[in-house]
Design an enzyme around this catalytic site. Sequence first.
Site, PDB file in Angstrom:
ATOM      1  N   LYS A 150      62.154  26.322 -20.973  1.00  0.00           N
ATOM      2  CA  LYS A 150      63.019  25.402 -21.955  1.00  0.00           C
ATOM      3  C   LYS A 150      61.898  24.305 -22.427  1.00  0.00           C
ATOM      4  O   LYS A 150      62.178  23.625 -23.683  1.00  0.00           O
ATOM      5  CB  LYS A 150      63.744  25.105 -20.549  1.00  0.00           C
ATOM      6  CG  LYS A 150      64.499  25.426 -20.472  1.00  0.00           C
ATOM      7  CD  LYS A 150      66.407  24.682 -20.059  1.00  0.00           C
ATOM      8  CE  LYS A 150      66.911  26.018 -19.554  1.00  0.00           C
ATOM      9  NZ  LYS A 150      67.175  26.018 -18.411  1.00  0.00           N
ATOM     10  N   LEU A 163      40.066  35.401 -27.469  1.00  0.00           N
ATOM     11  CA  LEU A 163      40.394  35.513 -29.024  1.00  0.00           C
ATOM     12  C   LEU A 163      39.166  35.333 -28.675  1.00  0.00           C
ATOM     13  O   LEU A 163      38.128  34.203 -28.615  1.00  0.00           O
ATOM     14  CB  LEU A 163      40.276  34.951 -29.942  1.00  0.00           C
ATOM     15  CG  LEU A 163      42.231  34.252 -29.804  1.00  0.00           C
ATOM     16  CD1 LEU A 163      41.831  33.157 -30.398  1.00  0.00           C
ATOM     17  CD2 LEU A 163      42.889  35.825 -30.219  1.00  0.00           C
ATOM     18  N   ARG A 169      37.117  43.998 -28.378  1.00  0.00           N
ATOM     19  CA  ARG A 169      37.441  42.690 -28.512  1.00  0.00           C
ATOM     20  C   ARG A 169      37.016  42.572 -30.004  1.00  0.00           C
ATOM     21  O   ARG A 169      38.503  41.806 -31.393  1.00  0.00           O
ATOM     22  CB  ARG A 169      37.148  41.164 -27.480  1.00  0.00           C
ATOM     23  CG  ARG A 169      37.901  40.477 -27.886  1.00  0.00           C
ATOM     24  CD  ARG A 169      37.882  38.793 -27.317  1.00  0.00           C
ATOM     25  NE  ARG A 169      37.300  39.791 -25.574  1.00  0.00           N
ATOM     26  CZ  ARG A 169      38.470  40.220 -25.068  1.00  0.00           C
ATOM     27  NH1 ARG A 169      40.463  39.778 -25.855  1.00  0.00           N
ATOM     28  NH2 ARG A 169      38.869  40.629 -23.527  1.00  0.00           N
ATOM     29  N   ASN A 200      47.752  27.434 -28.955  1.00  0.00           N
ATOM     30  CA  ASN A 200      48.162  28.130 -27.729  1.00  0.00           C
ATOM     31  C   ASN A 200      49.276  27.205 -26.729  1.00  0.00           C
ATOM     32  O   ASN A 200      48.679  25.612 -27.224  1.00  0.00           O
ATOM     33  CB  ASN A 200      47.216  28.435 -27.061  1.00  0.00           C
ATOM     34  CG  ASN A 200      47.673  29.239 -25.611  1.00  0.00           C
ATOM     35  OD1 ASN A 200      48.297  30.231 -26.296  1.00  0.00           O
ATOM     36  ND2 ASN A 200      47.276  29.218 -24.596  1.00  0.00           N
ATOM     37  N   HIS A 213      50.550  26.977 -22.899  1.00  0.00           N
ATOM     38  CA  HIS A 213      50.582  27.396 -21.664  1.00  0.00           C
ATOM     39  C   HIS A 213      51.321  26.902 -20.061  1.00  0.00           C
ATOM     40  O   HIS A 213      51.543  25.406 -20.941  1.00  0.00           O
ATOM     41  CB  HIS A 213      48.776  26.732 -21.110  1.00  0.00           C
ATOM     42  CG  HIS A 213      48.154  27.148 -20.142  1.00  0.00           C
ATOM     43  ND1 HIS A 213      48.369  28.514 -19.598  1.00  0.00           N
ATOM     44  CD2 HIS A 213      48.271  26.373 -18.610  1.00  0.00           C
ATOM     45  CE1 HIS A 213      48.030  28.945 -18.240  1.00  0.00           C
ATOM     46  NE2 HIS A 213      47.669  27.678 -17.370  1.00  0.00           N
ATOM     47  N   ASP A 222      39.906  26.953 -28.173  1.00  0.00           N
ATOM     48  CA  ASP A 222      38.830  26.771 -28.474  1.00  0.00           C
ATOM     49  C   ASP A 222      38.107  28.104 -28.400  1.00  0.00           C
ATOM     50  O   ASP A 222      38.733  29.395 -27.859  1.00  0.00           O
ATOM     51  CB  ASP A 222      37.562  26.058 -28.753  1.00  0.00           C
ATOM     52  CG  ASP A 222      37.978  25.555 -26.818  1.00  0.00           C
ATOM     53  OD1 ASP A 222      38.144  26.375 -25.895  1.00  0.00           O
ATOM     54  OD2 ASP A 222      37.267  24.459 -26.404  1.00  0.00           O
ATOM     55  N   GLY A 228      58.664  36.778 -26.060  1.00  0.00           N
ATOM     56  CA  GLY A 228      58.901  36.506 -27.678  1.00  0.00           C
ATOM     57  C   GLY A 228      59.610  34.976 -27.764  1.00  0.00           C
ATOM     58  O   GLY A 228      59.641  34.789 -28.491  1.00  0.00           O
TER      59      GLY A 228
HETATM   60  C1  GRF Z   1      54.963  31.221 -21.636  1.00  0.00           C
HETATM   61  O1  GRF Z   1      54.879  30.915 -20.227  1.00  0.00           O
HETATM   62  C2  GRF Z   1      53.486  30.612 -22.181  1.00  0.00           C
HETATM   63  O2  GRF Z   1      53.091  29.556 -21.680  1.00  0.00           O
HETATM   64  C3  GRF Z   1      52.415  31.758 -21.760  1.00  0.00           C
HETATM   65  O3  GRF Z   1      53.176  32.921 -21.718  1.00  0.00           O
HETATM   66  C4  GRF Z   1      54.335  32.710 -21.904  1.00  0.00           C
HETATM   67  C5  GRF Z   1      55.289  33.275 -23.064  1.00  0.00           C
HETATM   68  O4  GRF Z   1      56.631  33.751 -23.160  1.00  0.00           O
HETATM   69  N1  GRF Z   1      51.277  31.826 -23.170  1.00  0.00           N
HETATM   70  P1  GRF Z   1      57.029  33.846 -24.435  1.00  0.00           P
HETATM   71  O5  GRF Z   1      56.670  35.477 -24.674  1.00  0.00           O
HETATM   72  O6  GRF Z   1      56.859  33.585 -25.133  1.00  0.00           O
HETATM   73  O7  GRF Z   1      58.822  33.987 -23.777  1.00  0.00           O
END
Ligand code: GRF
Length: 217
Positions: free
Chosen positions: A184, A105, A77, A119, A121, A153, A24
């Site tokens: 970070k 999803l 799901r 999202n 990534h 999507d 989180g």
């Molecule tokens: C992050 O690296 C995010 O990019 C990926 O999952 C990780 C989640 O980290 N989708 P956190 O739970 O927000 O610390």
Amino acid sequence: MKRMSPHSDDASRLKLGILLSGRGSNFLAIAESIRAGRLKGVEIAVVISNVAEAPGIQAAREMGLPTAVFVSKGRKREEHDADVSAYLKAHEVDLVCLAGYMRLLSPQFVAAFPHRILNIHPSLLPAFPGLDAQEQALNYGVKVTGCTVHFVDEELDHGAIVVQRALAVLEADDAHSLAERILKEEHIAYTEAIARVVSGEYEVRGRRYVKRASGPE
Ligand code: GRF
């Protein structure tokens, strides 16, 4: 979508619904941006986890935020997503933020929030979608990687890109050190992306997320 303004009162604040499965830290970064006034005109309406013991949901509880757990393990799901989607609608969530939500999803969920699901990534998409993106980048030997905030999507790590932040891969990096530096950047990128979306000044044109020609909706 409601438009944010620096003087938004409670009623006009845009409501975020955060979905997470684990640590989180992205959720906490968003919450801190709101607290510190870097992200104005929004509030976290609810934090939802699909994993009962996720540290992120525990942190949300301790912060006094509304929380809910919808355990996904062992459920279809579509059925699980219908419950989460109904809960978000009941809380009048305007923008869904996936923050380490380790679950695809359903198309029904995506359709219920058109261009209203973000999202994050940990790679520069479209490079290295899927799991362990930082390790994928390291093993591939790229010299630059980063993170992407994008609309969700129906395809994995695929929707229109809202914000990307890049950084150099160092010779001394291993997957752990690289992931830490990317994280970070993620924390900065998510706030930037939410601010961009709620400003009402951008629109999706094809795959591009660009400034509107004719002002906000
Ligand atoms: C992050 O690296 C995010 O990019 C990926 O999952 C990780 C989640 O980290 N989708 P956190 O739970 O927000 O610390």
